[in-house]
Design a protein around this motif. Sequence first.
Motif, short mmCIF file in Angstrom:
data_model
loop_
_atom_site.label_atom_id
_atom_site.label_comp_id
_atom_site.label_asym_id
_atom_site.label_seq_id
_atom_site.Cartn_x
_atom_site.Cartn_y
_atom_site.Cartn_z
N ALA A 177 -9.23 63.04 -77.68
CA ALA A 177 -9.32 63.26 -76.24
C ALA A 177 -10.76 63.68 -75.93
N ASP A 178 -11.04 63.94 -74.67
CA ASP A 178 -12.41 64.32 -74.33
C ASP A 178 -12.76 65.74 -74.77
N THR A 179 -11.77 66.58 -75.05
CA THR A 179 -12.05 67.97 -75.42
C THR A 179 -11.63 68.33 -76.85
N PHE A 180 -10.90 67.47 -77.54
CA PHE A 180 -10.46 67.80 -78.89
C PHE A 180 -10.12 66.53 -79.66
N LYS A 181 -9.98 66.69 -80.97
CA LYS A 181 -9.48 65.65 -81.86
C LYS A 181 -8.34 66.25 -82.65
#
Length: 161
Positions: free
Chosen positions: A83-87
């Motif tokens: 995602a844009d904030t985490f993996k």
Amino acid sequence: FSVGHVLTAVNDAVIKNGQLDDGTDVLEFLSKPESFPVKLTFTRPRMTTNEKIFLASMFYPLFAIASQLSPEPKSSGIEVLEADTFKLHCYQTLTGVKFMIVGDTNQSGLDLILKKIYELYADYALKNPFYSLEMPIRCELFDTHLQNLLQQHEKTGVTNV
């Protein structure tokens, strides 16, 4: 910065519990005109444990659906959800046990850490006669080696313990 970011430092002084390193209240410091100009540092808030558990519980059905819909026989499902904030990385063992880890989008080597965690799990939890499958792991040797692995990765990015 965007909505949802948190003020974490003023003039490179870290904010903890609404106070700067020297104990000064942040709001009081910012209300004084003589404090300006200031350098403000904003970061995204860290995920809470409940948010991570919620994310993991949402991931399992997606993993199962991806495994069943895959055109590849015996597909391992989703290995990385980005995602844009985490993996979110997932490692599934040959016996079907899944290990997951959530990291920042710029972190690398998380797939290797998961494999190393599985090795630690096999060596210290599964070989422990007091450990029961599907129960929380309560093994001091596992905890110690896991902590060492994570500290080493945090310091160096290397996963050879």
